[in-house]
Design a protein around this motif. Sequence first.
Motif, PDB file in Angstrom:
ATOM      1  N   PRO A  54     -10.297   0.784  14.910  1.00  0.00           N
ATOM      2  CA  PRO A  54     -11.580   1.102  14.270  1.00  0.00           C
ATOM      3  C   PRO A  54     -11.779   2.588  13.990  1.00  0.00           C
ATOM      4  O   PRO A  54     -12.586   2.949  13.131  1.00  0.00           O
ATOM      5  N   THR A  55     -11.053   3.449  14.683  1.00  0.00           N
ATOM      6  CA  THR A  55     -11.259   4.897  14.504  1.00  0.00           C
ATOM      7  C   THR A  55     -10.125   5.561  13.729  1.00  0.00           C
ATOM      8  O   THR A  55     -10.074   6.790  13.651  1.00  0.00           O
ATOM      9  N   LEU A  56      -9.233   4.771  13.146  1.00  0.00           N
ATOM     10  CA  LEU A  56      -8.106   5.346  12.407  1.00  0.00           C
ATOM     11  C   LEU A  56      -8.610   6.078  11.156  1.00  0.00           C
ATOM     12  O   LEU A  56      -9.461   5.564  10.431  1.00  0.00           O
ATOM     13  N   LYS A  57      -8.099   7.289  10.932  1.00  0.00           N
ATOM     14  CA  LYS A  57      -8.535   8.085   9.783  1.00  0.00           C
ATOM     15  C   LYS A  57      -8.194   7.365   8.479  1.00  0.00           C
ATOM     16  O   LYS A  57      -7.114   6.807   8.329  1.00  0.00           O
ATOM     17  N   LYS A  58      -9.130   7.417   7.530  1.00  0.00           N
ATOM     18  CA  LYS A  58      -8.981   6.660   6.287  1.00  0.00           C
ATOM     19  C   LYS A  58      -7.792   7.127   5.454  1.00  0.00           C
ATOM     20  O   LYS A  58      -7.087   6.305   4.853  1.00  0.00           O
ATOM     21  N   ASP A  59      -7.539   8.428   5.420  1.00  0.00           N
ATOM     22  CA  ASP A  59      -6.424   8.916   4.612  1.00  0.00           C
ATOM     23  C   ASP A  59      -5.081   8.496   5.202  1.00  0.00           C
ATOM     24  O   ASP A  59      -4.150   8.130   4.475  1.00  0.00           O
ATOM     25  N   LEU A  60      -4.988   8.490   6.554  1.00  0.00           N
ATOM     26  CA  LEU A  60      -3.762   8.035   7.207  1.00  0.00           C
ATOM     27  C   LEU A  60      -3.573   6.541   6.992  1.00  0.00           C
ATOM     28  O   LEU A  60      -2.470   6.071   6.711  1.00  0.00           O
ATOM     29  N   LEU A  61      -4.660   5.775   7.086  1.00  0.00           N
ATOM     30  CA  LEU A  61      -4.586   4.330   6.873  1.00  0.00           C
ATOM     31  C   LEU A  61      -4.156   4.026   5.439  1.00  0.00           C
ATOM     32  O   LEU A  61      -3.306   3.151   5.219  1.00  0.00           O
ATOM     33  N   ALA A  62      -4.737   4.730   4.470  1.00  0.00           N
ATOM     34  CA  ALA A  62      -4.390   4.491   3.071  1.00  0.00           C
ATOM     35  C   ALA A  62      -2.912   4.762   2.815  1.00  0.00           C
ATOM     36  O   ALA A  62      -2.225   3.984   2.137  1.00  0.00           O
ATOM     37  N   ALA A  63      -2.408   5.864   3.372  1.00  0.00           N
ATOM     38  CA  ALA A  63      -0.994   6.211   3.189  1.00  0.00           C
ATOM     39  C   ALA A  63      -0.092   5.192   3.875  1.00  0.00           C
ATOM     40  O   ALA A  63       0.942   4.784   3.332  1.00  0.00           O
ATOM     41  N   ALA A  64      -0.481   4.759   5.078  1.00  0.00           N
ATOM     42  CA  ALA A  64       0.319   3.782   5.823  1.00  0.00           C
ATOM     43  C   ALA A  64       0.330   2.436   5.104  1.00  0.00           C
ATOM     44  O   ALA A  64       1.372   1.775   5.022  1.00  0.00           O
ATOM     45  N   MET A  65      -0.816   2.031   4.570  1.00  0.00           N
ATOM     46  CA  MET A  65      -0.898   0.753   3.853  1.00  0.00           C
ATOM     47  C   MET A  65      -0.041   0.782   2.596  1.00  0.00           C
ATOM     48  O   MET A  65       0.646  -0.192   2.270  1.00  0.00           O
ATOM     49  N   LYS A  66      -0.068   1.892   1.870  1.00  0.00           N
ATOM     50  CA  LYS A  66       0.759   2.005   0.668  1.00  0.00           C
ATOM     51  C   LYS A  66       2.236   1.919   1.017  1.00  0.00           C
ATOM     52  O   LYS A  66       3.017   1.205   0.361  1.00  0.00           O
ATOM     53  N   THR A  67       2.624   2.633   2.075  1.00  0.00           N
ATOM     54  CA  THR A  67       4.017   2.588   2.512  1.00  0.00           C
ATOM     55  C   THR A  67       4.415   1.188   2.925  1.00  0.00           C
ATOM     56  O   THR A  67       5.499   0.693   2.573  1.00  0.00           O
ATOM     57  N   PHE A  68       3.539   0.523   3.667  1.00  0.00           N
ATOM     58  CA  PHE A  68       3.829  -0.834   4.138  1.00  0.00           C
ATOM     59  C   PHE A  68       4.054  -1.786   2.963  1.00  0.00           C
ATOM     60  O   PHE A  68       5.035  -2.543   2.943  1.00  0.00           O
ATOM     61  N   TYR A  69       3.173  -1.775   1.986  1.00  0.00           N
ATOM     62  CA  TYR A  69       3.311  -2.693   0.856  1.00  0.00           C
ATOM     63  C   TYR A  69       4.483  -2.302  -0.040  1.00  0.00           C
ATOM     64  O   TYR A  69       5.108  -3.184  -0.650  1.00  0.00           O
ATOM     65  N   ASP A  70       4.814  -1.010  -0.104  1.00  0.00           N
ATOM     66  CA  ASP A  70       6.018  -0.602  -0.829  1.00  0.00           C
ATOM     67  C   ASP A  70       7.264  -1.198  -0.195  1.00  0.00           C
ATOM     68  O   ASP A  70       8.168  -1.684  -0.887  1.00  0.00           O
ATOM     69  N   VAL A  71       7.317  -1.141   1.137  1.00  0.00           N
ATOM     70  CA  VAL A  71       8.454  -1.715   1.852  1.00  0.00           C
ATOM     71  C   VAL A  71       8.473  -3.228   1.695  1.00  0.00           C
ATOM     72  O   VAL A  71       9.511  -3.830   1.392  1.00  0.00           O
TER      73      VAL A  71
END
Length: 280
Positions: free
Chosen positions: A194-211
Amino acid sequence: MKFQGSQNYVATQDLMLAVNASIALQRPLLVKGEPGTGKTLLAEEVAGALGMPLLQWHIKSTTKAQQGLYEYDAVSRLRDSQLGDERVKDIHNYIVKGVLWQAFTAEEPVALLIDEIDKADIEFPNDLLRELDRMEFYCYETREVIRARRRPLVFITSNNEKELPDAFLRRCFFHYIKFPDAQTMQRIVDVHFPTLKKDLLAAAMKTFYDVRNLPGLKKKPSTSELIDWLRLLVAEDIPLEALQSKDDKVAVPPLVGALLKNEQDVTLFEKLVFMNSRNR
């Protein structure tokens, strides 16, 4: 009695409808989907939300249907008879009750999980047809019929490793858990972080879906692997810059072993990164 989701499990509308349809029809809910999409966790969360105890039967390749009903421990009875133990006079002392027996004779309504039914022999589902349909079975050793006092709420999961018999499928309500879209996935992540930074989450989600969208992967990373990867990123304090490439090219993400689980997929991904770097 209706399931309306829980704080710890993000259930889509169609999944909640499937659970409630199974309850209304009094039929087992057969849940399929990719490994790691929350099939087993669904049973745990529904049982918790409805205030029902959960009995779990995790199936292996060697599991037999009879084990879910009961087993007769003839070896222990023979040993006790040689020792002169008075317990041998009552055969009930040597009946080991399986999870179905426990569910049928429970004082209160329970939920029953038959997990990964497709791991067992092909005849395994057929051997449980009558028991799951009529909610009763016969114990030959004690010569009694074991009937369900209250019909349990049955969840059956499958990873599609084997086709299940048509006669078995007819007795179930079926639901396939689709892989979450980005919006649903973000709701799932928010439950765990719940406290994960939005910019880090957005970057991680993009990387995840790219993979995940890389063509030719033998095993695509699942929801549980994304959660594990995010947990590692937080624990290792990986900076945002490590997940972003300046020219938006594909790059090997940190701790990629949490997402890709075999050497073929890692090699394929590394080849893609190499090809992209040559095209710069």
